[in-house]
Design a protein around this motif. Structure first.
Motif, PDB file in Angstrom:
ATOM      1  N   UNK A   1     -46.122 -35.781  14.717  1.00  0.00           N
ATOM      2  CA  UNK A   1     -46.711 -34.473  14.575  1.00  0.00           C
ATOM      3  C   UNK A   1     -47.422 -34.116  15.872  1.00  0.00           C
ATOM      4  N   UNK A   2     -47.253 -32.884  16.311  1.00  0.00           N
ATOM      5  CA  UNK A   2     -47.912 -32.413  17.525  1.00  0.00           C
ATOM      6  C   UNK A   2     -49.326 -31.944  17.194  1.00  0.00           C
ATOM      7  N   UNK A   3     -50.159 -31.864  18.275  1.00  0.00           N
ATOM      8  CA  UNK A   3     -51.534 -31.396  18.115  1.00  0.00           C
ATOM      9  C   UNK A   3     -51.851 -30.356  19.182  1.00  0.00           C
ATOM     10  N   UNK A   4     -52.832 -29.524  18.859  1.00  0.00           N
ATOM     11  CA  UNK A   4     -53.261 -28.535  19.860  1.00  0.00           C
ATOM     12  C   UNK A   4     -53.914 -29.274  21.019  1.00  0.00           C
ATOM     13  N   UNK A   5     -53.857 -28.670  22.205  1.00  0.00           N
ATOM     14  CA  UNK A   5     -54.311 -29.318  23.426  1.00  0.00           C
ATOM     15  C   UNK A   5     -55.830 -29.526  23.445  1.00  0.00           C
ATOM     16  N   UNK A   6     -56.580 -28.514  23.109  1.00  0.00           N
ATOM     17  CA  UNK A   6     -58.033 -28.595  23.259  1.00  0.00           C
ATOM     18  C   UNK A   6     -58.716 -29.289  22.095  1.00  0.00           C
ATOM     19  N   UNK A   7     -58.450 -28.859  20.879  1.00  0.00           N
ATOM     20  CA  UNK A   7     -59.179 -29.375  19.723  1.00  0.00           C
ATOM     21  C   UNK A   7     -58.417 -30.429  18.919  1.00  0.00           C
ATOM     22  N   UNK A   8     -57.220 -30.736  19.323  1.00  0.00           N
ATOM     23  CA  UNK A   8     -56.404 -31.774  18.676  1.00  0.00           C
ATOM     24  C   UNK A   8     -56.193 -31.510  17.187  1.00  0.00           C
ATOM     25  N   UNK A   9     -55.999 -30.243  16.838  1.00  0.00           N
ATOM     26  CA  UNK A   9     -55.669 -29.903  15.455  1.00  0.00           C
ATOM     27  C   UNK A   9     -54.190 -30.151  15.227  1.00  0.00           C
ATOM     28  N   UNK A  10     -53.848 -30.542  14.043  1.00  0.00           N
ATOM     29  CA  UNK A  10     -52.456 -30.851  13.719  1.00  0.00           C
ATOM     30  C   UNK A  10     -51.612 -29.578  13.687  1.00  0.00           C
ATOM     31  N   UNK A  11     -50.432 -29.667  14.270  1.00  0.00           N
ATOM     32  CA  UNK A  11     -49.470 -28.574  14.241  1.00  0.00           C
ATOM     33  C   UNK A  11     -48.282 -28.974  13.367  1.00  0.00           C
ATOM     34  N   UNK A  12     -47.915 -28.079  12.510  1.00  0.00           N
ATOM     35  CA  UNK A  12     -46.748 -28.345  11.657  1.00  0.00           C
ATOM     36  C   UNK A  12     -45.476 -28.086  12.470  1.00  0.00           C
ATOM     37  N   UNK A  13     -44.545 -28.951  12.339  1.00  0.00           N
ATOM     38  CA  UNK A  13     -43.237 -28.786  12.956  1.00  0.00           C
ATOM     39  C   UNK A  13     -42.360 -27.988  11.988  1.00  0.00           C
TER      40      UNK A  13
END
Length: 132
Positions: A1-13
């Motif tokens: 799972x990818x994460x946002x660059x600054x806050x490391x929030x989970x990104x859904x694929x």
């Protein structure tokens, strides 16, 4: 799972199956960050309140008045410890009043000038600096 660059929030694929776990993790991370920020701001507000309280204890008022030749009180909103008064025409005369005495008497909300002597000659303009 990818994460946002600054806050490391989970990104859904796009290929991910829907699961509430990544959303719940994001929500918990945001909650933790907001709680920490609240603690920091509260501490900052407390420190600022303390400084304001100290600064409010040290007041200075600057102004002017016209002499009346009669008893008059110049309102400041506080009892000064010292007042420096000079006639606006700069005659060279400078007057000092303190709680120990001088050309004026300290009052709870300002300073009181006596009679028609300097610094209260009828019609004369005076400038003052009052210090608490």
């Amino acid at each position: 799972m990818q994460q946002t660059k600054t806050y490391k929030l989970n990104l859904m694929e796009t290929s991910d199956t829907f699961s509430p776990d990544p959303l719940n993790q994001n929500t918990q991370m945001i909650e933790d960050a907001l709680s920490a920020e609240t603690v920091r701001r509260t501490a900052g507000d407390t420190a600022l309140d303390s400084r304001v309280t100290v600064l409010e204890g040290h007041k200075v008022a600057v102004g002017s008045y016209t002499g009346t030749g009669e008893l008059q009180t110049i309102q400041l909103g506080f009892r000064p410890r010292a007042v420096i008064i000079q006639q606006v025409k700069l005659t060279g005369d400078c007057f000092l009043a303190t709680s120990a005495g001088g050309c004026a008497t300290m009052a709870d909300t300002g300073f009181t000038l006596r009679g028609s002597d300097h610094p209260n000659s009828t019609g004369a303009r005076y400038a003052y600096v009052a210090i608490k």
